[in-house]
Design a protein around this motif. Structure first.
Motif, PDB file in Angstrom:
ATOM      1  N   SER A 146      -9.700 -48.269  -8.088  1.00  0.00           N
ATOM      2  CA  SER A 146     -10.149 -47.151  -7.239  1.00  0.00           C
ATOM      3  C   SER A 146     -10.753 -46.048  -8.105  1.00  0.00           C
ATOM      4  O   SER A 146     -11.758 -45.430  -7.732  1.00  0.00           O
ATOM      5  N   TYR A 147     -10.158 -45.816  -9.255  1.00  0.00           N
ATOM      6  CA  TYR A 147     -10.697 -44.819 -10.184  1.00  0.00           C
ATOM      7  C   TYR A 147     -12.138 -45.166 -10.560  1.00  0.00           C
ATOM      8  O   TYR A 147     -13.032 -44.320 -10.530  1.00  0.00           O
ATOM      9  N   GLY A 148     -12.376 -46.422 -10.884  1.00  0.00           N
ATOM     10  CA  GLY A 148     -13.724 -46.860 -11.232  1.00  0.00           C
ATOM     11  C   GLY A 148     -14.686 -46.681 -10.065  1.00  0.00           C
ATOM     12  O   GLY A 148     -15.824 -46.237 -10.250  1.00  0.00           O
ATOM     13  N   ALA A 149     -14.237 -47.014  -8.857  1.00  0.00           N
ATOM     14  CA  ALA A 149     -15.091 -46.848  -7.670  1.00  0.00           C
ATOM     15  C   ALA A 149     -15.458 -45.375  -7.494  1.00  0.00           C
ATOM     16  O   ALA A 149     -16.610 -45.033  -7.198  1.00  0.00           O
ATOM     17  N   GLN A 150     -14.478 -44.499  -7.690  1.00  0.00           N
ATOM     18  CA  GLN A 150     -14.734 -43.060  -7.535  1.00  0.00           C
ATOM     19  C   GLN A 150     -15.703 -42.563  -8.604  1.00  0.00           C
ATOM     20  O   GLN A 150     -16.559 -41.710  -8.334  1.00  0.00           O
ATOM     21  N   LYS A 151     -15.591 -43.099  -9.800  1.00  0.00           N
ATOM     22  CA  LYS A 151     -16.508 -42.684 -10.869  1.00  0.00           C
ATOM     23  C   LYS A 151     -17.926 -43.202 -10.590  1.00  0.00           C
ATOM     24  O   LYS A 151     -18.906 -42.503 -10.854  1.00  0.00           O
ATOM     25  N   VAL A 152     -18.049 -44.421 -10.071  1.00  0.00           N
ATOM     26  CA  VAL A 152     -19.372 -44.937  -9.677  1.00  0.00           C
ATOM     27  C   VAL A 152     -20.013 -44.008  -8.648  1.00  0.00           C
ATOM     28  O   VAL A 152     -21.209 -43.694  -8.719  1.00  0.00           O
ATOM     29  N   MET A 153     -19.217 -43.541  -7.702  1.00  0.00           N
ATOM     30  CA  MET A 153     -19.744 -42.673  -6.659  1.00  0.00           C
ATOM     31  C   MET A 153     -20.132 -41.308  -7.233  1.00  0.00           C
ATOM     32  O   MET A 153     -21.184 -40.752  -6.884  1.00  0.00           O
ATOM     33  N   GLY A 154     -19.316 -40.793  -8.137  1.00  0.00           N
ATOM     34  CA  GLY A 154     -19.662 -39.534  -8.801  1.00  0.00           C
ATOM     35  C   GLY A 154     -20.947 -39.666  -9.615  1.00  0.00           C
ATOM     36  O   GLY A 154     -21.781 -38.754  -9.638  1.00  0.00           O
ATOM     37  N   GLU A 155     -21.127 -40.814 -10.253  1.00  0.00           N
ATOM     38  CA  GLU A 155     -22.356 -41.067 -11.012  1.00  0.00           C
ATOM     39  C   GLU A 155     -23.577 -41.100 -10.090  1.00  0.00           C
ATOM     40  O   GLU A 155     -24.640 -40.560 -10.412  1.00  0.00           O
ATOM     41  N   ALA A 156     -23.430 -41.786  -8.955  1.00  0.00           N
ATOM     42  CA  ALA A 156     -24.563 -41.910  -8.025  1.00  0.00           C
ATOM     43  C   ALA A 156     -24.962 -40.540  -7.488  1.00  0.00           C
ATOM     44  O   ALA A 156     -26.151 -40.219  -7.382  1.00  0.00           O
ATOM     45  N   LEU A 157     -23.958 -39.723  -7.152  1.00  0.00           N
ATOM     46  CA  LEU A 157     -24.242 -38.356  -6.698  1.00  0.00           C
ATOM     47  C   LEU A 157     -24.937 -37.562  -7.798  1.00  0.00           C
ATOM     48  O   LEU A 157     -25.927 -36.874  -7.554  1.00  0.00           O
ATOM     49  N   LEU A 158     -24.395 -37.657  -9.008  1.00  0.00           N
ATOM     50  CA  LEU A 158     -24.960 -36.899 -10.133  1.00  0.00           C
ATOM     51  C   LEU A 158     -26.438 -37.236 -10.326  1.00  0.00           C
ATOM     52  O   LEU A 158     -27.280 -36.355 -10.501  1.00  0.00           O
ATOM     53  N   GLN A 159     -26.749 -38.532 -10.297  1.00  0.00           N
ATOM     54  CA  GLN A 159     -28.135 -38.961 -10.524  1.00  0.00           C
ATOM     55  C   GLN A 159     -29.034 -38.501  -9.375  1.00  0.00           C
ATOM     56  O   GLN A 159     -30.163 -38.053  -9.595  1.00  0.00           O
ATOM     57  N   ASP A 160     -28.533 -38.596  -8.144  1.00  0.00           N
ATOM     58  CA  ASP A 160     -29.377 -38.211  -7.012  1.00  0.00           C
ATOM     59  C   ASP A 160     -29.584 -36.698  -6.970  1.00  0.00           C
ATOM     60  O   ASP A 160     -30.705 -36.223  -6.739  1.00  0.00           O
TER      61      ASP A 160
END
Lengths: 321, 321
Positions: A146-160
């Motif tokens: 779940s931690y990894g999933a949350q970090k993927v989502m934070g990365e996607a937001l950051l890039q967008d």
């Protein structure tokens, strides 16, 4: 310039704060004000001329992030988050802190409108196995926690949000941070630090996995170095892909132990007891090992080349030499 | 079994509904009840013995998703979302519908506790260039659009909720869906369909990019086939990585036009006027081209092998043969 650090009371947050107060600038720009945020109360360090404000808040709570972003920091270090073990044990809390808190911060920054540099601490937990021998920069992020999933989502937001011009983000996929100061914890990765830290203190340590296990490590000092480097990096040089795997010393546990022997002698090594733990091994055997980290090296990110250096950094920084 | 389709009033939603009502089962299990949801009002088709309920709601609005999940569907087709052009034009609406709506649905399913199969329509917009000649299954998803970022986040949630046992998700990264029935729209990708659809109707069409442009296409019929196949796929065979690039016909625009000539004659081709559009070209040249789609092929997902078949599917399904 004004700097904001979220998660400032954590291990990396405290070391980053000390570094900011010691360097007193980021790139060529002097730091005049430092906002330190965490969810737990903590003591403000002496700013010695830099104006420090502390903020105890939950970033995901209404208004918290807005209050911080309204101060229009020039650089934001977004370290706040709960760790992988807790995000796995407390599903809702993990999404609240690691996803909702991050999104609230980025939204508040968008609203404030000053598009600061945002340095985001992601993690190699974004990766899920099986892995090639060396993980290329373009390897998929398909997390198995779940931690990894949350970090993927934070990365996607950051890039967008970066692409949209709302902020100027750089995401750092931190490798294993070793040697962590302090007491042993129950994290599955805890042994990477404890097999060094405890023997250096004359205490026994348990090694629960085979000596052949490979992990990429960087010291807390190198992690702070990554953050400082990212804070002043030229945005155009980074390009549209904003989340970076980082360099580090890719070594086996056996290499770690040999480095300990070289630095502290064979008496220290004798304090390590090998005691296989199937539950820890089941997790560790699926963790990523070596990274290409081509882009981050080209962008000037540096870490220790050997585990000997990592041990020496720990002795200098956390054992007062 | 009970089936829920979100976004049921959209092009794929309507075709999927028709297929469900025609097959009357998923795998070996008869469909007894069908819940159709969309944000816009739409007419319920005749269920001919299958009990149909329509729901007009915004999935992200409080209680909407919960009302649907409380009906404990066995299979959920989650198609609801706004398209890439609108997600780019309306930033907040894009996150509201594509992220918050998806998360609300998964949370409501978690709360209902019956862990249905969830088939999620992701997109090749999760990828951002530069690309290798053939994009491997393990290529990174580093999107360069808000729509792509939202789909990456939906994929991460789907995989994590699956791993946790809250649902049993399969994410499908749909390729270009061609030939889309209906009127020309302003999507940058619209020409892939319009250069076929308009000439078949005796109308002129504009080709705004070079004939050398490559794209992977599947017909709407094949897209519905992907969804139906995913609905009854063995979960263990899919494994922990739940989001799949899919097969399709990887052809140049020139190949598309040659196929049109073979199917409809050279008079049809003469209705295509080449008129370069720099803005469209700037977007299209960064789109992904060919996919390995190894895992999805092994799992039995099938699409057309040639663009001739895609045109014939359009004539049969949307022009009444």
């Amino acid at each position: 310039m004004r700097v904001l650090v979220t998660g400032a009371a954590g291990m990396i947050g405290r070391k980053l704060t000390a570094r900011l107060l010691s360097e007193r600038k980021i790139g060529d720009r002097p730091i005049t004000e430092l906002d330190l945020q965490d969810v737990v109360p903590f003591d403000a360090p002496d700013g010695n001329g830099i104006k420090i404000a502390t903020h105890v808040s939950d970033l995901a709570a209404p208004g918290s992030a807005r209050a911080l972003a309204a101060r229009r920091p020039d650089v934001v270090f977004h370290l706040a988050g709960i760790v992988s073990g807790q995000a796995e044990a407390e599903f809702e809390l993990g999404y609240h802190v690691n996803l909702d808190g991050t999104r609230a911060l980025y939204e508040a920054i968008r609203e404030a409108g000053n598009a600061p540099r945002v340095v985001y601490t992601s993690s190699i937990a974004v990766y899920g196995g099986p892995f090639p021998d060396i993980i290329p920069d373009e390897f998929h992020t398909s997390p198995l926690s779940s931690y990894g999933a949350q970090k993927v989502m934070g990365e996607a937001l950051l890039q967008d949000y970066t692409r949209r011009g709302f902020l100027d983000g750089i995401g750092l996929r931190l490798p294993g941070i070793t040697v962590r100061p302090g007491k042993p914890n129950k994290a599955a990765s805890g042994f990477f630090s404890s097999i060094i830290r405890e023997p250096l203190a004359g205490l026994p340590a348990v090694l629960p996995v085979p000596r052949s296990v490979v992990c990429t490590h960087a010291s807390p000092r190198a992690a702070v170095g990554f953050l400082m480097h990212a804070a002043s990096l030229d945005s155009a040089a980074v390009g549209p892909h904003r989340n970076l795997p980082l360099p580090g010393a890719a070594v086996t546990v056996g290499d770690q132990i040999e480095a300990l022997a070289r630095v502290a002698g064979s008496d220290a090594v004798r304090l390590i007891r090998e005691e296989h733990d199937e539950a820890i091994w089941a997790m560790v055997k699926n963790w990523p090992t070596r990274f290409e980290a081509r882009r981050s090296r080209e962008l000037g990110f540096k870490a220790e080349d050997s585990f000997d250096e990592i041990i020496r950094a720990y002795i200098e920084d956390d054992l007062n030499g």
